[in-house]
Design an enzyme around this catalytic site. Structure first.
Site, short mmCIF file in Angstrom:
data_model
loop_
_atom_site.label_atom_id
_atom_site.label_comp_id
_atom_site.label_asym_id
_atom_site.label_seq_id
_atom_site.Cartn_x
_atom_site.Cartn_y
_atom_site.Cartn_z
CD GLU A 12 -1.79 -2.29 1.63
OE1 GLU A 12 -0.59 -2.76 1.70
OE2 GLU A 12 -2.89 -3.21 1.42
CG HIS A 49 -10.77 -7.08 7.08
ND1 HIS A 49 -10.12 -7.52 7.92
CD2 HIS A 49 -10.28 -7.48 5.85
CE1 HIS A 49 -8.95 -8.13 7.50
NE2 HIS A 49 -9.33 -7.92 5.85
C1 LIG Z 1 -2.34 -4.83 4.57
C2 LIG Z 1 -3.21 -5.61 3.73
N1 LIG Z 1 -3.60 -5.44 2.21
C3 LIG Z 1 -4.46 -6.30 1.81
C4 LIG Z 1 -5.10 -7.19 2.45
C5 LIG Z 1 -6.09 -7.87 1.65
N2 LIG Z 1 -5.58 -9.33 1.63
C6 LIG Z 1 -6.14 -10.29 2.55
S1 LIG Z 1 -5.34 -11.91 2.24
C7 LIG Z 1 -4.39 -11.13 0.89
C8 LIG Z 1 -3.63 -11.92 0.11
C9 LIG Z 1 -2.46 -12.51 1.00
O1 LIG Z 1 -1.34 -13.33 0.38
P1 LIG Z 1 -0.48 -14.27 1.15
O2 LIG Z 1 0.41 -13.29 1.88
O3 LIG Z 1 0.27 -14.87 -0.05
O4 LIG Z 1 -1.17 -15.23 1.98
P2 LIG Z 1 -2.31 -16.28 1.34
O5 LIG Z 1 -3.71 -15.65 1.05
O6 LIG Z 1 -1.62 -16.98 0.43
O7 LIG Z 1 -2.35 -17.08 2.70
C10 LIG Z 1 -5.10 -9.96 0.60
C11 LIG Z 1 -4.27 -9.08 -0.52
C12 LIG Z 1 -5.04 -7.14 3.71
N3 LIG Z 1 -5.67 -7.81 4.59
N4 LIG Z 1 -4.15 -6.36 4.64
#
Ligand SMILES: Cc1ncc(C[n+]2csc(CCOP(=O)(O)OP(=O)(O)O)c2C)c(N)n1
Ligand SMILES: Cc1ncc(C[n+]2csc(CCOP(=O)(O)OP(=O)(O)O)c2C)c(N)n1
Ligand SMILES: [Mg+2]
Ligand SMILES: [Mg+2]
Lengths: 344, 328, 344, 328
Positions: B61, B130
């Site tokens: 971000e 959230h």
């Molecule tokens: C700071 C932040 N940005 C965006 C999100 C939205 N979001 C939740 S899970 C996710 C993907 C996360 O990917 P990863 O770290 O690979 O974990 P996975 O879901 O694959 O376990 C996103 C973009 C968030 N929760 N927090």
């Protein structure tokens, strides 16, 4: 590196192929201008004529000058709290810089920004920055903009060693290779972030090695040698203009003085300081230019005289410029509204 | 007039502005097809405009909001999306210290035509990280404009304006509003920032409501109408600039006011509205100025606890009723 | 790696020296418990009994189980939005997890946290986290605390591939080696961050290589093999307990399902998915255990029956537990004050 | 009683608490000797306690504030220093989403005995990114306590309490206050959170002031006394918990109120105070509730422009005078 470098006698070497005498004299003059601008600013600050923070870059002049010598109109830079050298190298006029430090209407920021926020958008100088690492994501965006507008312009992002500990450093590097934007990261590693030695910022860190894990060309260069800096940046700029993405340059340099005017810098080692002072990039280039027949003693004296005159005129310009009415503090918050939200 | 959803209205605004001006582009996490962003506002745009202009970003971000700032001051008009307003915490330097202040710090040199779209609010059991409503943070920072549309019509008109303005805008949507429908003209239109909309006229009490609570206030007005209480609902639409004149005029007319929003009460934007009314309409008010806002706790997970903290028509109606009948 | 790995037939190999049959059976059972917990949760979610977000970790079970098998009481973990597996592996009781998903008083968070915030501080599970990368600096602090309190406890920080693009990732890595804290970074690289493939998160990135630039031992392991994961983590834990600082482990794994329940995941390649499904860590360990004589078919059936019973009991516990009074939403904001600021 | 500076008072608080409890430790940029932190509060502590407990950090606000959260929930009592409140923007996730909410999200399991010390305010030509007053951001987030001491006595007593509390505290100092002197007992004492202090009694008008503006309000009261106007100055000392009872009692007594702070007016903490007064003391107020706050612009650099935006005794006195004489 510190110890040995500090003790080394710098060899003059042979003249660079890709730089004309005129370019080299420009570099010399520009470095001197930065040095003397800051000397003057320090004196005026200590005399109580200038307020706020004054972070001087004495000793580091070769980095911005070598860098900006490789740039051209339309290119963009971002800088830091220690930005006088960067913005002068890119083209700022010391008149309007002094005027800014004196808080006058004729200053680059009409007295609203001061030393840490000097900018000249017309020259692609989109801002010094009071936030360590603040300029990195902004530079990323400027480089993206160069790319999206289908120009062959590039962006240079100046930042200090201390900024490499911030999250924004990582995010900017990561996004820059993902997008292959024309961005050159120039880390001015002056071995200190405020009072903290570089070794305490990052454990045994080799910055170019780290940058390479983002898949960009990276090198560490002698930041006390303007010609070396120029060469590394010119290579990076060429790659960037050809659409080959970002590069990373760590320029090892040294902050001759304290963090800001008023900092006794007791945390700095006296011997280390003196060692680095011997490597001062300005007399070094002077020696080289003389050796190579690019500069006579008279020319050198004349450059110095011109610089002094320019600074003198700058100070006079600043002092004779009007202060903005105090109520001007309320303007320039928005393009379309006044600070109450009334449309303008 | 045709009715479309809030989501479609936003998407139309983005599409039209991208068609009109090629410097407009989008950046954010997961905004390209087939995913098309968390709440599907950008769905369908990447096939039309390509993934250069519907630019997906890693989870960075600070990096991509900052990239928006840098692009905005060098000739582009980025619209960046922060998936949840709660994640704006990752980019507050770029929002509050950079985007908001570059113009001022540079003595008026910089223009920052950046739109930061995000969404907030409770209602989907999304819990503490959230479901916040952080608009007051942005409204507190000089240099930012803040929009919070409550209807599809306002959403489209304000977003188009936001994209055209040369000042940075924090544009705050609401997760439960995306599916709500409302009339939106086929023809192109824009809406000015700084003009409140009287969503319903009334004479006994003014309710100043934002975003989701506008809908709740209108329902409350329906309930109260049956009881013979006439409520005027004023939606500022933009928090800054704030159209205090329209609010004050309404308050002077009804002599009573309830301010409502989904954010927690303490230091919420409602406090600012109250403070402005308390100064400008002091002599016209007959009863204590009321706030109907979330209690000052993080959003809880369990549906019934979340509902307990949310603003609904009954909470608003109840407060208005007691105010009008002199119980407060 | 993806393609070939997906097509490979996994060899059974020889039994590990450092793990007893009991330990291996514990791993098997724990992985199954996670898998079935999530299956059950998904069914209940789709039936409308559970609200909010449900991020399932199916396919990834070997990573938390292999990791937590190397931990002991007093050690700490942080987890993510996709945290069911991590917290069950460290010791969470599925009863109280279901109760949390159902929003009951008996849930780990009394219904205030839900799926993304499950925590059991008494077991060192200091929280799943709704903020991508949010747990990294917290884990750093927990590890610092292990060090400053002169314990030989360690902290494990679980995070996804997507989190590696956040600034906090860099800051946590950097500070961890500077301070040489007992921290093990375990990146569950499931090849997606929401809808974005790993290649779009970081350009041609080799994570262990990047981690090594911070000067910590780093390796990439097969995250579909619980024994391999265990081995890597055990080595890292041993180093950490001896005071030799942090380590980095990238476990390559795969998210069998969409980002959350309800995500059709049309962005995932069908063939890729099927390839990875063939490498399912649970039947794989099952085959190995049978081959090595650590598990009979009857025992396997019994484990499955026990797990099912545990989950059944868990669901019943959850459903029969009381909902907190709605006004409980107002409690637990502060230790010393109520939400109005009145002392308690 | 002996007089010491605000700086010394803070340093004493840190020293005493570190001596008392070995789980208390400090983290922040440049806090160790010889530099001893930007405003020298921690000078002299690293020689006594060592650089493990006076732990210098790289420029990684998110990292070290987060480390504070992690250490706090696992048995330590960290006191982290963010050099300027403006840099809290780099750590807002850890402050607002993590530290503030861990207890709530975990259903009351977590205790977060974390103190975040920082300083804000204008007055040194530090410009837009080094002179903000962002206390309203923190007061808006449930889960945080917020202290803003105005005197050496309050600074010491409140900091000692902050360190002993099991809730996260944002402790906001002011750059111009460090050199101010005041009486501080030699003996150990602590001050409770949530108790406002009536810094001066009066009968014609209440001025509610925080941090630096308390000193300005007291000067204004001196000026006005000579004109026969009696001013009561109330310092909440902690913004949350807020001692609204003491404020309300004062307002009910004087029937007039001016709220002042250094933060910009729009959505500043003053709005919350006004909103609470407008609700609870409505019938007792004779004149519109006034705010004397910074105009809603970023802090400018040049001294005279900065001074123009700052709160001084004349601005406060002028407003009180006009309020009391019925001009407002
Ligand atoms: C700071 C932040 N940005 C965006 C999100 C939205 N979001 C939740 S899970 C996710 C993907 C996360 O990917 P990863 O770290 O690979 O974990 P996975 O879901 O694959 O376990 C996103 C973009 C968030 N929760 N927090
Ligand atoms: C986000 C942030 N944190 C802290 C500071 C305070 N600060 C100003 S300059 C500085 C040191 C910066 O070091 P470096 O990046 O090496 O630049 P240098 O001063 O050496 O040029 C610090 C800590 C700041 N301005 N911004
Ligand atoms: Mg440096
Ligand atoms: Mg992932």
């Amino acid at each position: 590196m510190t110890q040995t470098a500090a003790e080394r006698e710098e060899p003059v070497g042979s003249p660079p192929q890709d730089l004309s005498g005129e370019q080299l004299r420009w570099m010399y003059r520009r470095m001197l201008l930065i040095r003397e601008f800051e000397n003057t600013a320090q004196i005026r600050f200590e005399a109580g004529e200038i307020a706020g923070f004054l972070h001087l870059s004495q000793g580091q002049e070769a980095v911005p000058v070598g860098t900006c010598a490789a740039l051209r109109e339309g290119d963009t830079i971002t800088s830091t709290h220690r930005g006088h050298g960067d913005v002068i190298a890119k083209g700022c006029d010391v008149k309007r810089m002094f005027a800014e430090l004196y808080g006058r209407t004729t200053g680059y920021c009409k007295g609203k920004g001061g030393s840490m926020h000097i900018a000249d958008f017309s020259q692609g100088i989109i801002g010094a920055n009071g936030i360590v690492s603040g300029g990195l994501p902004i530079a990323l965006g400027a480089a993206l903009s160069c790319q999206m507008r289908n120009t062959d312009h590039v962006t240079v992002c100046f930042f200090g060693d201390g900024a490499t500990a911030e999250g924004g450093f990582h995010e900017a590097l990561n996004l820059s290779t993902l997008w292959q934007v024309p961005l050159i990261f120039v880390c001015q590693n002056n071995l200190y972030g405020l009072s903290q030695p570089w070794e305490e910022t990052a454990f045994q860190c080799d910055l170019p090695e780290r940058a390479r894990t983002y898949h960009m060309p990276a090198e560490c260069v002698d930041g006390m040698d303007v010609i070396t800096v120029y060469g590394a940046v010119a290579r990076a700029v060429n790659r960037a203009r050809r659409g080959e993405g970002p590069s990373f340059i760590e320029a090892k340099t040294y902050r001759f003085l304290g963090h800001y005017v008023g900092d006794p810098a007791t945390y700095m080692d006296q011997e280390e300081r003196e060692g680095w002072r011997k490597r001062d990039p300005i007399p070094r280039l002077g020696r080289q230019l003389r050796e190579w027949g690019y500069l006579t003693d008279e020319e050198a004296a004349q450059i110095r005289a011109e610089v002094e005159e320019e600074l003198q005129a700058g100070i006079e310009f600043a002092k004779s410029s009007p202060k903005p009415p105090a109520a001007d503090a309320l303007s320039d918050v928005y393009v379309h509204f006044d600070h109450h939200g009334e449309p303008r | 007039m045709r009715e479309i959803t809030y989501r479609e209205a936003l998407r139309e605004a983005l599409r039209e502005e991208m068609e009109r001006d090629e410097t407009v582009f989008l950046m954010g996490e997961d905004i390209a097809d087939p995913f098309g962003s968390a709440y599907k506002v950008t769905l369908g745009l990447s096939p039309q405009f390509g993934t250069e202009r519907v630019r997906q970003t890693p989870i960075s971000e600070q990096g991509f909001v900052g990239a928006g700032v840098g692009a905005a001051v060098t000739g582009m008009r980025p619209v960046v999306e922060i998936m949840y307003i709660d994640f704006a915490t990752m980019a507050m330097d770029q929002i509050a210290n950079q985007a908001a202040k570059l113009r001022y710090m540079s003595g008026g040199q910089a223009k920052v035509p950046l739109v930061i779209r995000t969404q907030g609010g409770p209602g989907r059991s999304s819990a503490a990280q959230h479901a916040q409503s952080l608009e007051a943070w942005f409204a507190h920072i000089p240099g930012l404009l803040v929009a919070m549309p409550s209807t599809p019509y306002d959403a489209k008109g304000l977003l188009k304006t936001a994209i055209r303005l040369d000042d940075p805008v924090v544009f705050i949507e609401q997760k439960l509003l995306y599916n709500t429908e409302g009339p939106v003209p086929e023809e192109e239109y824009t809406l000015p920032f700084g003009e409140a909309d009287v969503k319903r006229e009334g004479s006994d009490c003014t309710v100043v409501a934002t975003s989701m609570t506008v809908l709740k206030a209108l329902k409350a007005a329906d309930i109260l109408e049956r009881e013979g209480i006439s409520v005027e609902v004023v939606d500022p639409r933009t928090l800054f600039p704030l159209d205090i004149e329209t609010i004050t005029a309404s308050v002077c007319k009804t002599s009573r006011v309830v301010v409502t929003h989904e954010a927690v009460e303490r230091c919420g934007f409602g406090a600012e509205i109250v403070a402005q009314i308390a100064q400008t309409a002091f002599g016209y008010i007959d009863a204590p100025i009321q706030r109907v806002c979330a209690p000052s706790v993080p959003p809880p997970f369990a549906q019934h606890m979340e509902a307990f903290t949310m603003i609904d028509e009954h909470k608003i109606a109840d407060r208005v009723r007691r105010l009008v009948t002199g119980e407060l």
